[in-house]
Motif scaffolding. Sequence first.
Motif, PDB file in Angstrom:
ATOM      1  N   HIS A 273       0.836  -1.189   0.000  1.00  0.00           N
ATOM      2  CA  HIS A 273       0.000   0.000   0.000  1.00  0.00           C
ATOM      3  C   HIS A 273       0.880   1.252   0.000  1.00  0.00           C
ATOM      4  N   ARG A 275       0.521   4.287  -0.898  1.00  0.00           N
ATOM      5  CA  ARG A 275      -0.031   5.555  -0.419  1.00  0.00           C
ATOM      6  C   ARG A 275       0.083   5.642   1.099  1.00  0.00           C
ATOM      7  N   ARG A 395       2.154  -1.775 -10.127  1.00  0.00           N
ATOM      8  CA  ARG A 395       1.488  -0.469 -10.198  1.00  0.00           C
ATOM      9  C   ARG A 395       2.501   0.632  -9.939  1.00  0.00           C
ATOM     10  N   PRO A 396       2.673   1.519 -10.879  1.00  0.00           N
ATOM     11  CA  PRO A 396       3.556   2.653 -10.613  1.00  0.00           C
ATOM     12  C   PRO A 396       2.926   3.540  -9.553  1.00  0.00           C
ATOM     13  N   TYR A 397       3.750   4.320  -8.875  1.00  0.00           N
ATOM     14  CA  TYR A 397       3.236   5.175  -7.831  1.00  0.00           C
ATOM     15  C   TYR A 397       3.571   6.620  -8.169  1.00  0.00           C
ATOM     16  N   ALA A 398       2.591   7.482  -8.085  1.00  0.00           N
ATOM     17  CA  ALA A 398       2.832   8.904  -8.336  1.00  0.00           C
ATOM     18  C   ALA A 398       2.704   9.661  -7.033  1.00  0.00           C
ATOM     19  N   GLN A 400       2.038  12.725  -4.549  1.00  0.00           N
ATOM     20  CA  GLN A 400       1.064  13.807  -4.691  1.00  0.00           C
ATOM     21  C   GLN A 400       1.419  14.971  -3.806  1.00  0.00           C
TER      22      GLN A 400
ATOM     23  N   LEU B  10      -9.178   8.828  -2.833  1.00  0.00           N
ATOM     24  CA  LEU B  10      -8.210   8.243  -3.753  1.00  0.00           C
ATOM     25  C   LEU B  10      -8.152   6.729  -3.634  1.00  0.00           C
ATOM     26  N   GLU B  11      -8.284   6.249  -2.390  1.00  0.00           N
ATOM     27  CA  GLU B  11      -8.080   4.825  -2.190  1.00  0.00           C
ATOM     28  C   GLU B  11      -9.200   4.008  -2.815  1.00  0.00           C
ATOM     29  N   PRO B  14      -7.678   2.611  -6.810  1.00  0.00           N
ATOM     30  CA  PRO B  14      -6.211   2.653  -6.810  1.00  0.00           C
ATOM     31  C   PRO B  14      -5.670   3.043  -8.177  1.00  0.00           C
ATOM     32  N   GLU B  15      -6.464   2.840  -9.218  1.00  0.00           N
ATOM     33  CA  GLU B  15      -5.955   3.102 -10.550  1.00  0.00           C
ATOM     34  C   GLU B  15      -5.923   4.590 -10.859  1.00  0.00           C
ATOM     35  N   TYR B  17      -4.341   6.754  -9.403  1.00  0.00           N
ATOM     36  CA  TYR B  17      -2.987   7.285  -9.351  1.00  0.00           C
ATOM     37  C   TYR B  17      -1.971   6.339  -9.977  1.00  0.00           C
ATOM     38  N   ALA B  18      -2.427   5.191 -10.427  1.00  0.00           N
ATOM     39  CA  ALA B  18      -1.504   4.262 -11.073  1.00  0.00           C
ATOM     40  C   ALA B  18      -2.214   3.683 -12.284  1.00  0.00           C
ATOM     41  N   PRO B  19      -1.848   4.144 -13.464  1.00  0.00           N
ATOM     42  CA  PRO B  19      -2.609   3.734 -14.640  1.00  0.00           C
ATOM     43  C   PRO B  19      -2.488   2.250 -14.917  1.00  0.00           C
TER      44      PRO B  19
END
Lengths: 400, 426
Positions: A273, A275, A395-398, A400, B10-11, B14-15, B17-19
């Motif tokens: 997780h 985030r 999953r890439p993480y951006a 914020q 956001l949660e 999940p996609e 923020y992560a395409p």
Amino acid sequence: MTSMEYANRFRERWPLNTVVARAGVAIGLLAFVLTLPPFKARSPAVPVFVGLIAIACGIWVLTRGLRRPGWTAIGFGLVGIALGTLATHASLGNLDQVVVWSALLSATLIWATPLTYAAIGGLFSERSGVVNIGLEGMMLAGAFFGVLGADKFGSWELGLLIAAVAGAGFALIHAFMAINLRADQIVSGFAINFLALGVTGYFFIDIYGENGTPGDLPRIPNVDLGLGRHTFFGDAIGRLNIMIWASFALLIVAHIVLFHTPLGLRLRAVGEHPRAADTVGISVYLTRYVAVVVSGILAALGGAYLSIGFVGSFGENMTAGRGFIALAAVIFGNWRPFGAYAAAILFGASTALSFRLAVYSDAASVLFQSLPYVLTLIAVAGVIGRPVPPAAVGRPYAKQ
Amino acid sequence: LSETTPHAPLEADPESYAPSVAKRLAFYQRAGGIVTPLLTAVFAFLMGGIVVAATGHNPLRVYQAIFEGAGLNWFFHFGSYHIDVPFTNHQVWFWWDTNTNHNAPFNLTQTLITTAPLILTGLAVAFAFRCGLFNIGGQGQYLVGAITGVYIGSRFTGMGHLSHVLFAIVLASLAGALWGAIAGFLKATVGAHEVITTIMLNWIAYWGGSYLFGRGGPLQNHTDKSIPISDDIVDSAKLSAIWGNPQLQALHSGIFIALGALIAFYLILNRTTLGYEVRAVGFNPEAARYGGISVARNFIIAMAISGLFAGLAGGIDILGWQFRLGVLDVQVSNIGYIGIAVALLGRNTAVGVGLAALLFGALLTGTSTRSLDPGIFQPQLAGNLALMIQALVLLFVGADLLILYIWQARRKVRIPGLGRQAQEPA
């Protein structure tokens, strides 16, 4: 602590179901082993009977609601019956030639070692949330640059170092793509594989040409335990390579780091997780970078073991899919170090056996090589309870 | 502002923020254009050129030799020649030399021979991609198709030409479709990730093929048991040659099959209900499900059609020019893997895949031992250079995504900002 407490703790850790399931697995293996030297049971009734006991154990566990252990025990029972029955049909001479336990054991360790390094590397990367399909390429890079370093600097230690640096370099590309650029990690990993294939092939031809690598390469030495030749332990573990012994240590260190240190907790948090991890102040990017680079270094060490440890030379595309077997081991081992190691040993054993089988049947030997992939396919198909990947893997993480 | 604007947590998604593959794909489709793929290819060749220069060769001469090895210089040599009119004995004047005894036309036929399967394996990746699936398994599906092609082509004799060819090609395609559908089925039923399953299926096909044609394998040839290779396919199963001398590897009619597949790909995706559903699932599986589309069914169908394309590629390679399959062929082949680069460079569109396949077909042929002038550059080096360029294309496809993201992010900041203001009551 009283004995009662010990008993309670034991029961907590080893509930009856688990014990029965594991016994089932062991009995399933026994069904096969009984038909091999030194026991050499010649009647198919033996493996069938013993295998049925294993299946019974599995069914009992299944009825208690434990799918994965139950089906595993049943699977081992079935495989034990099948292989055992096959072995009773083989001639005794062939059996004695193929099944030499000490040689099989040492060959298993030899073939499992490159897988172990790469699999544990892959484990770190995947646990941090970055899929590493590029293990194969990083291994190959390690194999070539290990040879190059050992040759140019005249020492295997520096060879290992150069291999690690090369592996880290390829891993950095993958990390940059996957973490900063948020590229598709599968594409990036695949690119790494082809890049390593092209780069190692190109420089191999450019530097060594048609003659191949020199025959007097400095090799990673074996450890002679002084157990003598032609004794069981002497042949099995008496002269193992340093890298094999180091892989045992690596396994334990990896387990402790991942599951018993704050560092490992952070790593896993980032993979499950990101985030949440970010919110509590863990740097997702840094953690993932470190994890991917570590995976590159470990995979490269596995490759270097193959080239300057075991074979003593380099050939184009010499890893030949071992990185993918390592990936399979990570999945098969349910993203856990000991699980991955068990898978690596299993896959190593299947390779070792396939090489010995070649003595009397080429075809059987070749078919055996596909075993790791078939087993992993069955595992992810969920027949025996599906392995569960880290939640954020791929999953890439951006930020914020 | 942020308090009044309804914000989904956001949660919850999940996609956001992560395409996912689907998001990425939607993005590719919107971005469109030919500039980024072109730049991608140019950069990859530039980087490859740097490696060539660093190892003491002249990159310009090397690339020129590869260009000529691929026969692409053929287009620039005009003259006065004659060409046969099909199905007649007439000849008409033509401005290009078609005599494959000469280098350029011959090399061009070789490039086109390689382009045909690359188009198909590219489509195999692209079709699944349009459904939001990443089909890494083109190689395995290609091998399964090739194995089936060899089996039908060599073990069934006494059939008519057309029926034998059709029989072999249809079964090769179906074998590929089946191999792909396994991954689709596992994805649809138990959610097993298609990347993992297709990788495993690739290697199972690899070792399976090595077993079948290896020494003592069930499909090994009948004449010499020391050579791990299949029987030759019989003449009735061979695709007809359309350009060049069949003794020296002529261009076969498989190229038309590949071009037909490109059109079929376009039509299925854009003009049929099936294609609409596949694209809907690719854009947003949840929305598609809500709209009454069976996501599971589309996963299986998309993977099956993908596998069909790759299996077809294996089939036409066998029936068109290989005519047999050995353990070595199985183990060194990477047409299916190159299909990934073809599809990504071609942006998963029919035209793009066709052009990218031609580029990679030319690159592979131009760097092959048979076509490249060894006096200028060692073909073994060139083969590895081709691998590097292919890897760089893949890497830059990832990187050009970054550029597009930045470009899109700029626009996104402006447009939703405006929209939000408009929504808010003053």
